[in-house]
Design a protein around this motif. Structure first.
Motif, PDB file in Angstrom:
ATOM      1  N   UNK A 141       0.822  -1.214   0.000  1.00  0.00           N
ATOM      2  CA  UNK A 141       0.000   0.000   0.000  1.00  0.00           C
ATOM      3  C   UNK A 141       0.860   1.271   0.000  1.00  0.00           C
ATOM      4  N   UNK A 142       2.122   1.137   0.331  1.00  0.00           N
ATOM      5  CA  UNK A 142       3.101   2.232   0.315  1.00  0.00           C
ATOM      6  C   UNK A 142       2.948   3.242   1.460  1.00  0.00           C
ATOM      7  N   UNK A 143       2.021   2.972   2.402  1.00  0.00           N
ATOM      8  CA  UNK A 143       1.858   3.924   3.510  1.00  0.00           C
ATOM      9  C   UNK A 143       3.144   4.022   4.335  1.00  0.00           C
ATOM     10  N   UNK A 144       3.787   2.865   4.554  1.00  0.00           N
ATOM     11  CA  UNK A 144       5.000   2.882   5.377  1.00  0.00           C
ATOM     12  C   UNK A 144       6.091   3.693   4.680  1.00  0.00           C
ATOM     13  N   UNK A 145       6.190   3.533   3.383  1.00  0.00           N
ATOM     14  CA  UNK A 145       7.219   4.263   2.634  1.00  0.00           C
ATOM     15  C   UNK A 145       7.002   5.772   2.776  1.00  0.00           C
ATOM     16  N   UNK A 146       5.731   6.174   2.677  1.00  0.00           N
ATOM     17  CA  UNK A 146       5.431   7.602   2.776  1.00  0.00           C
ATOM     18  C   UNK A 146       5.759   8.161   4.154  1.00  0.00           C
TER      19      UNK A 146
END
Lengths: 161, 528
Positions: free
Chosen positions: B480-485
């Motif tokens: 979901x890429x939330x952690x990356x953001x």
């Protein structure tokens, strides 16, 4: 950063302080109340004010300095208009208060014990604010923020910006 | 003020107040007493907190309505100074500030010592992190403290009292100022109280943020206007105290117990609690507990009953690991001792102390070495610096704990830590230094395997010490890429809808990724 105490600007406060000093002068143990009043009025203990206390209460400046440095509530640089105290008592600590403190430091770009250059904010740490059932707790001036999360920090600060 | 007026106020006001509280569903009547309603209060017996959340602290008449100032009247009218001292002695009330010294004995010392001036001091410098019972009493029932102090003043022959409140409690200061003024207006403090020739005045003094000032002699130094450094105990403060005069220092909660004892007698008090620790004790039950708050129960109540029956156990169904009692001077109590009876002797016997009554509950995610380090840091910071074992010893101990939590310690560091604990507690001047090693000693005793895990395996079993954990992303990742953001250092890489990964070289272990990971029920971000 150097802070200069502006005697003229503080004239009214100084007058109030002098009146307070002459009122408590005769009491036993007047030094602590004097320092507390000075901290309250001027937001820190300027050298000029300490000299005044020394003259009025007849206590050597060195001794006053010794007492003032002993207690964590006294500061020698101006505290910010808004004083942030992140409680680091045990209950707050086990619930992650350290990371809340770090978030405030990051947001304001100053470390604990420092004041922002516009004198708007300063960060202190409190040992325990006695609101343990609502940990982690942050106190800004005399407002208490209970159950603070890291993501709330920005929002909380915006109220004071 | 006289007895008739006290009675009039009580008869007039009490029914009114009780009726309103019952209407608001705040209280109920149990065994003819007005008590707070609800499961949380069901198993409590409130003596020191008797009026808290029931009366309006800014209205002296509400305090009088609940028998306030009747004990002072009784003491002045019916009892001699000696008789008051004897009642306190027979009640076996022990100081609630932590050390548990018998209050009556203290009063007797000052009573029988001749001097032209004596003082009563109320120690409201509640500094133990995690304890807030004194603050609650001061803010919610200030007159109970003033009355207790006035009775103490009469008993020992003092006409001047000081309340030393810590600066962190501005609301308590405000409430006290108001209460003192009201008591003076009503002739319950000041000159010729109840027209019986007894004078007693109370002055507020503020602390300025020094934990050590909770120690009696340091507190006296601070009131006198000096650095708050403890004095060597060559003489008792009951003989030579504030400005060299006989001085009694009691804690807020102790004073709050005085009026009920004078009214109901020593036997009544001794019928509550245990033989050696009669009465009740207020605890502030906090930390990772379901129902946090103040709990007042008879001494001798089992720890399990406090934590589980009243407190409801750990939050989020986590496993109980320890209760820390007594603040920086106390120790951690493990699961095996949950059935310990909470009184002065029993807690001593397992290496902790009653202290002022803080109870901080910890669960499986709390690292005991980190907690020991936390308390040591506190002691290092708050050591006044007068004696070397405390000033230097606590710092060296802190450094060793730091090494352990960073995974840099060796086995001989542990030996050194044990040796230092011994030296610091045996050779420090005041209670702060003597008890500063307690958090280390008890965690070493009950959680040695955790120390070993840090030192030998370089692992933190609670997954809390940053240097000893690594974050990874498992196959559960939904991309979901939330952690990356949310990663502050760009340590996370990956493509949308595919598994992300963490670069451990870059990772600063801030935990943001773990916090924001939305995968349920088990997060995709894992901590090892």
């Amino acid at each position: 950063m150097e802070y200069k105490f502006d005697l003229e600007k503080n004239e009214v406060l100084l007058k109030e302080f002098k009146a307070f000093l002459s009122e408590i002068k005769k009491n036993n143990g007047a030094l602590m109340p004097a320092l507390q009043k000075a901290q309250e009025l001027f937001n820190y203990l300027p050298k000029e004010v300490l000299k005044l206390i020394s003259d009025e209460l007849n206590i050597p400046l060195a001794e006053i300095y010794g007492v003032a440095t002993f207690y964590s509530q006294f500061s020698f640089i101006p505290k910010g208009e808004n004083q942030i105290n992140v409680c680091l008592g045990t209950a707050c600590y086990v619930k992650g208060a350290q990371s809340i403190l770090e978030e405030f430091e990051k947001e304001l770009g100053i470390k604990q014990g420092e004041t922002t250059s516009d004198l708007k904010f300063s960060i202190g740490q409190a040992r325990c604010l006695g609101d343990c059932s609502k940990a982690p707790v942050v106190m800004i001036n005399s407002d208490i923020f209970p159950l603070v999360k890291k993501k709330d920090v920005k929002k909380i600060l915006d109220n004071y910006r | 003020m006289d007895r008739d007026r006290l009675l009039n106020i009580r008869n007039e006001k009490k029914p009114e107040i009780v009726e309103k509280l019952i209407r608001d569903d705040v209280v109920e009547i149990r065994a003819e007493r007005v008590v707070l309603k609800g499961d949380y209060y069901k198993n409590q017996l409130r003596i020191a907190l008797r009026n808290c959340d029931i009366i309006n602290p800014f209205d002296i008449e509400e305090y009088i309505a609940f028998d306030g100032y009747f004990a002072l009247y009784k003491a002045l009218n019916d009892l001699s100074q000696r008789e008051v001292v004897d009642i306190m002695k027979n009640s076996l009330l022990r100081g609630r500030g932590g050390a548990g010294f018998p209050t009556g004995k203290k009063w007797e010392e000052a009573f029988s010592f001749d001097a032209d001036q004596k003082y009563i001091i109320c120690n409201a410098d509640e500094g133990d992190p995690g304890a807030f019972m004194d603050r609650s009493i001061l803010e919610k029932d200030p007159h109970s403290v003033l009355e207790g102090m006035a009775i103490g003043g009469y008993a020992i022959g003092a006409n001047k009292g000081f309340i030393y409140v810590r600066a962190e409690y501005p609301q308590a200061v405000k409430t006290l100022r108001h209460a003192i003024a009201q008591a003076k207006e009503n002739g319950l403090l000041g000159e010729d109280i109840f027209g019986m020739g007894f004078n007693f005045d109370i002055e507020l003094r503020l602390g300025s943020g020094a934990f050590v000032c909770g120690e009696g002699t340091a507190l006296i130094e601070s009131i006198e206007g000096h650095r708050g450094m403890p004095r060597p105990k060559l003489q008792r403060t009951a003989h030579v105290g504030l400005w060299g005069k006989p001085t009694i220092i009691n804690n807020v909660e102790t004073f709050a117990n005085v009026a009920p004892i004078i009214l109901n007698g020593a036997e009544w008090f001794r019928s509550i609690g245990t033989e050696k620790s009669p009465g009740t004790k207020v605890f502030s039950l906090v930390g990772k507990i379901e129902n946090a708050g103040l709990v007042e129960v008879p001494m001798g109540t089992k720890l399990r009953d406090i934590v589980f029956d009243i407190g409801g156990g750990c939050q989020n169904n986590k496993e109980y690991k320890a209760v820390q009692t007594g603040g920086p001077s106390g120790g951690c109590i493990p699961k095996e001792y949950l059935d310990v009876s909470v009184d002065f002797e029993s807690l001593d016997s397992i290496g902790s102390i009653m202290g002022s009554g803080g109870m901080v509950v910890m669960d499986e995610n709390t690292c005991m070495i980190d907690i020991a380090k936390y308390f040591l840091e506190f002691s290092v910071d708050e050591s006044c610096g007068k004696c070397i074992p405390c000033r230097e010893g606590t710092r060296r101990m802190y450094e060793i704990l730091e090494l352990i939590t960073e995974g840099k310690a060796e086995m001989n560091d542990l030996e050194e830590l044990e040796k230092l604990s011994h030296v610091v507690s045996n050779t420090s001047l005041c209670g702060l230094g003597q008890t500063a090693p307690n958090p280390v000693v008890t965690t070493l005793k009950y959680y040695k395997d955790e120390y070993l895990a840090h030192i030998v395996d370089k692992k933190c079993p609670a997954k809390s010490c940053k240097a000893l954990i690594t974050y990874t992303i498992s196959d559960r990742c939904i991309g979901c890429s939330i952690c990356k953001k949310n990663c502050p250092v760009d340590a996370i890489d990956g493509e949308l809808k595919k598994k992300y990964s963490i670069d451990n070289e870059k990772c600063i272990k801030c935990g943001s990724c773990y916090e924001v990971c939305p995968v349920k029920p088990v997060k995709a971000v894992e901590i090892y």
